[in-house]
Design an enzyme around this catalytic site. Sequence first.
Site, PDB file in Angstrom:
ATOM      1  N   SER A 156      42.960  29.233   4.347  1.00  0.00           N
ATOM      2  CA  SER A 156      43.451  28.317   5.384  1.00  0.00           C
ATOM      3  C   SER A 156      44.911  28.611   5.702  1.00  0.00           C
ATOM      4  O   SER A 156      45.432  28.154   6.724  1.00  0.00           O
ATOM      5  CB  SER A 156      43.291  26.861   4.941  1.00  0.00           C
ATOM      6  OG  SER A 156      43.854  26.651   3.663  1.00  0.00           O
ATOM      7  N   LYS A 162      37.696  31.974  -5.429  1.00  0.00           N
ATOM      8  CA  LYS A 162      36.686  31.165  -4.719  1.00  0.00           C
ATOM      9  C   LYS A 162      36.115  31.988  -3.572  1.00  0.00           C
ATOM     10  O   LYS A 162      36.866  32.747  -2.944  1.00  0.00           O
ATOM     11  CB  LYS A 162      37.307  29.885  -4.153  1.00  0.00           C
ATOM     12  CG  LYS A 162      36.351  29.087  -3.278  1.00  0.00           C
ATOM     13  CD  LYS A 162      36.937  27.789  -2.782  1.00  0.00           C
ATOM     14  CE  LYS A 162      37.705  27.891  -1.489  1.00  0.00           C
ATOM     15  NZ  LYS A 162      36.936  28.420  -0.324  1.00  0.00           N
ATOM     16  N   GLU A 193      32.955  31.719  -0.263  1.00  0.00           N
ATOM     17  CA  GLU A 193      32.090  30.816   0.498  1.00  0.00           C
ATOM     18  C   GLU A 193      30.645  31.302   0.501  1.00  0.00           C
ATOM     19  O   GLU A 193      30.396  32.507   0.557  1.00  0.00           O
ATOM     20  CB  GLU A 193      32.592  30.725   1.955  1.00  0.00           C
ATOM     21  CG  GLU A 193      33.996  30.164   2.068  1.00  0.00           C
ATOM     22  CD  GLU A 193      34.476  30.030   3.521  1.00  0.00           C
ATOM     23  OE1 GLU A 193      33.662  30.218   4.454  1.00  0.00           O
ATOM     24  OE2 GLU A 193      35.672  29.726   3.698  1.00  0.00           O
ATOM     25  N   GLU A 217      32.376  20.886   0.759  1.00  0.00           N
ATOM     26  CA  GLU A 217      33.268  20.472   1.852  1.00  0.00           C
ATOM     27  C   GLU A 217      32.463  19.791   2.945  1.00  0.00           C
ATOM     28  O   GLU A 217      31.510  20.365   3.494  1.00  0.00           O
ATOM     29  CB  GLU A 217      34.001  21.700   2.426  1.00  0.00           C
ATOM     30  CG  GLU A 217      34.899  21.324   3.610  1.00  0.00           C
ATOM     31  CD  GLU A 217      35.802  22.445   4.085  1.00  0.00           C
ATOM     32  OE1 GLU A 217      35.854  23.513   3.439  1.00  0.00           O
ATOM     33  OE2 GLU A 217      36.464  22.243   5.119  1.00  0.00           O
TER      34      GLU A 217
END
Length: 286
Positions: free
Chosen positions: A50, A118, A120, A187
């Site tokens: 991000s 991490k 996704e 999320e």
Amino acid sequence: MNEVRKKPTLPGLFKKAAEGKPITWLTCYDYPTAYLQEQAGVDMILVGDSLGMTMLGYDSTLPVTMDDMIRHAAAVRRGAPNTWVIGDMPYMSYQPSIESAIRNAGRFMAEAGCDAIKLEGGAAVCDRIRGIVDAGIPAVGHLGLTPQSVSALGGFKLQGKSASAAKKIVEDATALEEAGATMILLELVPDRVCQLITERAKNSLIMSLGSGPHAHGQLLIYHDAFALYPKFKPRMAKVFADAGAVIRQGLEAYVREVSDKTFPAAENYFGMSDEEFDELTRSLEA
Ligand code: KIV
């Protein structure tokens, strides 16, 4: 003065969760903020991709490179030496192959001193998770709204609203857990789906971002929680302090005081003795 605390360990984080104490997790991308987060007692930091939006001003996370991530993760590690730091694998750093995933996860560990990575995705990335875990690197999964696939997901919106969509998320969580994911971030999924996954989890810690209170811990995007991202504030984020407003007021004061010549004042600069100054001017005349 830096108060040195003991760095959290993975068993320590599991113990905290088992005692029903929520784990605290924030994104962070730079040295001074990492220092403040560690001082405040935050358990874990996510150096999220991000940063492409919050720090670099892109419209999405997709342009972020591994080199961007390593530079920011290393700065965070310098600011927070005693915090569990997780490096976020950027777009196309793990999708092409298991080997690319292991290599790039290794860069986070070797070059930035991260504690985990991490990435996704669900069942589709389990071979990557397995490879990374087999290489001795703790891996965190990420389900629900996964920003690298925002185009396929149809925008930044709640995921798993229908029974069938929720079932897929539950199954993906099981697959990630079986592949060895240490933690799974959910999320923007409904709170009941998050609760169900948390209750079923045996070997993974379940973390919530906008997915309700029934997880082992909470994650927020730092820039949302402190009003530092000018483009929008997601509904799921609470603003804990309006740092953006405080900084803007300070900037306006700076512009005002330089303009009206009240800054710099005597205490903001240094003089020179008459003797040295006279010698200087004489030497320039000679
Ligand atoms: O990059 C990031 O900060 C993330 C969060 C949105 C979870 O992946």
